[in-house]
Design an enzyme around this catalytic site. Structure first.
Site, PDB file in Angstrom:
ATOM      1  N   ASP A 151     -26.826   2.434  -9.376  1.00 21.65           N
ATOM      2  CA  ASP A 151     -27.550   2.134 -10.614  1.00 21.65           C
ATOM      3  C   ASP A 151     -28.948   2.717 -10.563  1.00 21.65           C
ATOM      4  OD1 ASP A 151     -28.270   0.320  -8.580  1.00 21.65           O
ATOM      5  OD2 ASP A 151     -29.016  -1.135 -10.035  1.00 21.65           O
ATOM      6  N   CYS A 185     -32.456 -27.471  14.158  1.00 20.65           N
ATOM      7  CA  CYS A 185     -32.874 -28.871  14.057  1.00 20.65           C
ATOM      8  C   CYS A 185     -31.917 -29.776  14.837  1.00 20.65           C
ATOM      9  CB  CYS A 185     -32.962 -29.301  12.594  1.00 20.65           C
ATOM     10  SG  CYS A 185     -34.277 -28.448  11.690  1.00 20.65           S
ATOM     11  N   CYS A 218     -32.067 -32.284   8.691  1.00 25.16           N
ATOM     12  CA  CYS A 218     -31.453 -30.955   8.543  1.00 25.16           C
ATOM     13  C   CYS A 218     -30.297 -30.812   9.534  1.00 25.16           C
ATOM     14  CB  CYS A 218     -32.498 -29.881   8.786  1.00 25.16           C
ATOM     15  SG  CYS A 218     -31.815 -28.217   8.760  1.00 25.16           S
ATOM     16  N   GLN A 275     -28.973  -3.250 -16.582  1.00 18.31           N
ATOM     17  CA  GLN A 275     -30.372  -2.850 -16.393  1.00 18.31           C
ATOM     18  C   GLN A 275     -31.124  -3.113 -17.687  1.00 18.31           C
ATOM     19  OE1 GLN A 275     -32.107  -2.115 -13.846  1.00 18.31           O
ATOM     20  NE2 GLN A 275     -30.487  -1.974 -12.301  1.00 18.31           N
ATOM     21  N   ASP A 323     -28.240 -12.708  -3.821  1.00 15.66           N
ATOM     22  CA  ASP A 323     -28.504 -12.094  -2.516  1.00 15.66           C
ATOM     23  C   ASP A 323     -30.002 -11.878  -2.432  1.00 15.66           C
ATOM     24  OD1 ASP A 323     -28.179  -9.706  -4.502  1.00 15.66           O
ATOM     25  OD2 ASP A 323     -29.305  -8.913  -2.820  1.00 15.66           O
ATOM     26  N   ASP A 362     -24.303  -3.492  -1.572  1.00 20.89           N
ATOM     27  CA  ASP A 362     -25.265  -3.135  -2.615  1.00 20.89           C
ATOM     28  C   ASP A 362     -25.067  -1.655  -2.927  1.00 20.89           C
ATOM     29  OD1 ASP A 362     -26.482  -1.660  -0.698  1.00 20.89           O
ATOM     30  OD2 ASP A 362     -28.386  -2.722  -0.744  1.00 20.89           O
ATOM     31  N   SER A 363     -25.774  -1.193  -3.947  1.00 22.99           N
ATOM     32  CA  SER A 363     -25.442   0.139  -4.462  1.00 22.99           C
ATOM     33  C   SER A 363     -26.334   1.239  -3.927  1.00 22.99           C
ATOM     34  CB  SER A 363     -25.609   0.121  -5.960  1.00 22.99           C
ATOM     35  OG  SER A 363     -26.981  -0.022  -6.275  1.00 22.99           O
ATOM     36  N   HIS A 394     -32.502 -21.875  10.337  1.00 24.38           N
ATOM     37  CA  HIS A 394     -32.932 -23.020   9.520  1.00 24.38           C
ATOM     38  C   HIS A 394     -33.041 -22.618   8.045  1.00 24.38           C
ATOM     39  CE1 HIS A 394     -35.027 -26.593   8.144  1.00 24.38           C
ATOM     40  NE2 HIS A 394     -35.774 -25.745   7.451  1.00 24.38           N
TER      41      HIS A 394
HETATM   42 ZN   LIG Z   1     -33.097 -27.048  10.252  1.00 24.09          ZN
END
Ligand SMILES: [Zn+2]
Length: 368
Positions: free
Chosen positions: A140, A302, A297, A179, A259, A88-89, A333
């Site tokens: 930025d 899990c 899952c 921006q 992100d 990242d900036s 998870h």
């Molecule tokens: Zn899970």
């Protein structure tokens, strides 16, 4: 080599593609995991991430530089991660650390551990190059959407453009950050600059200045406003968005990568992602619940059969090691849920069924 991007399939505006970097491929749409210092301290190792479907991680340039006393570390070695890394900036820190920072024409002044520092746009890009990140973000100028003066958004566009031009020579790995908040005229100016730079070799586009608590439909409309004015053949990143519903709405509008720290932050509060919405582990109904977080899952937590009741007890344990391990289990998870959602979205785009997939997911996720 720089970045290479191929679109493998399109469904409406949604794209399934692959970004090739010097450290491997990233299949899109996808989420990068923000490898913040807090995450590193939590004990989660980057080695655990590929099993969750994570192909690219994000590092915070400012934190990494400050914690290494401004000696650019080899970031792949430091994190013991051989895959693609996105940086990242530092622009977002301007908002989150607003009180400690002062924006000047040629950079930012801020305090770190009580010591005054100043960073320039050229330094930010130079640091990222030295660190060996695969996707470079220039500095930025972010403005919080609470600011009502439209001139603020033009200023953020103009400053971001000025700083971009001061970021030393253009690297084939650098993205341009859009921006302009929710102001269409400011966005048009930002898009004009972006398209000029894209013609001269910028690798991709990041949309910044959104997800500050505005009404979701407004955010979605602005994402679409931007993606409709961008070339098809460059990857598009949306900064700071990670809620499942927002991810799908943004993919539908042509975003490729994301992100966010929301899934780790939610885990800290015992809020777990399931296809039926958030499961709030702190609720008393889970005290004696021996089922896993989500039956089908495939996350390590899990699969290991750790029950909701156990996780709930672990969260509240007086033993800090147990609390820590529980937090990691909860994060595993949530990260896996998000990455699996990205995998399903990718598959749905490839078979031309993204709309059906999105509708089905939203109905189930919002049912609670
Ligand atoms: Zn899970």
């Amino acid at each position: 080599m720089g970045i290479k991007f191929d679109i493998l399939a399109k469904d409406g505006q949604a794209r399934a593609g692959v970004i090739e970097t010097d450290h491997g491929e990233v299949h899109t749409p996808t989420m990068t995991v923000n490898f913040t210092p807090a995450l590193l301290r939590s004990g989660l190792s980057p080695n655990q991430l590929p099993a969750l479907g994570v192909e690219m991680i994000l590092v915070n340039t400012l934190h990494t530089m400050m914690e290494s006393k401004q000696q650019a570390p080899d970031i792949h070695q430091l994190l013991n991660w051989s895959g693609p890394i996105f940086a990242d900036s530092g622009g977002f820190q301007m908002v989150s650390l607003a009180k400690k920072m002062r924006v000047e024409k040629d950079g930012i002044k801020f305090n770190w551990d009580g010591i005054a520092h100043k960073i320039t746009p050229a330094q930010v890009v130079e640091w990222q190059k030295k660190m060996g990140v695969d996707i470079i973000m220039p500095l930025d100028r972010v403005w919080h959407l609470r600011v009502k003066n439209p001139l603020a958004y033009f200023l953020s566009v103009l400053t971001t453009e000025k700083w971009f031009n001061e970021s030393a020579e253009i690297s084939p790995n650098i993205f341009y950050i859009l921006q302009g908040g929710l102001n269409k005229l400011a966005r048009i100016l930002s898009l004009k600059y972006a398209n000029q730079h894209l013609n001269t070799g910028v690798a991709g586009i990041a949309i910044g200045g959104l997800a500050f608590g505005e009404a979701r439909p407004k955010m979605y409309r602005m994402i679409e406003f931007c993606t409709q004015r961008l070339p098809e053949n460059k990857p598009r990143h949306l900064l700071g968005v990670g809620e499942p519903v927002d991810l799908l709405e943004s993919i539908e509008r042509g975003i490729d990568t994301f992100d966010c720290v929301s899934y780790t932050r939610e885990a800290r509060h015992g809020r777990l992602l399931t296809k039926h919405g958030y499961l709030r582990l702190k609720r008393s109904e889970y005290i004696n619940d021996n089922s896993v977080i989500e039956a089908d899952c495939d996350c390590p937590t899990c699969l290991a059969g750790i029950s909701r009741a156990n996780l709930r007890t672990g969260m509240k344990s007086i033993d800090s090691d147990i609390r820590q391990q529980t937090l990691i289990n909860l994060m595993l998870h949530n990260i896996r849920f998000t990455l699996r959602l990205m995998e399903y979205a990718r598959e749905a785009i490839q078979v031309g069924k993204f709309q059906e997939f999105k509708q089905e997911f939203l109905i189930s996720f919002r049912a609670q």
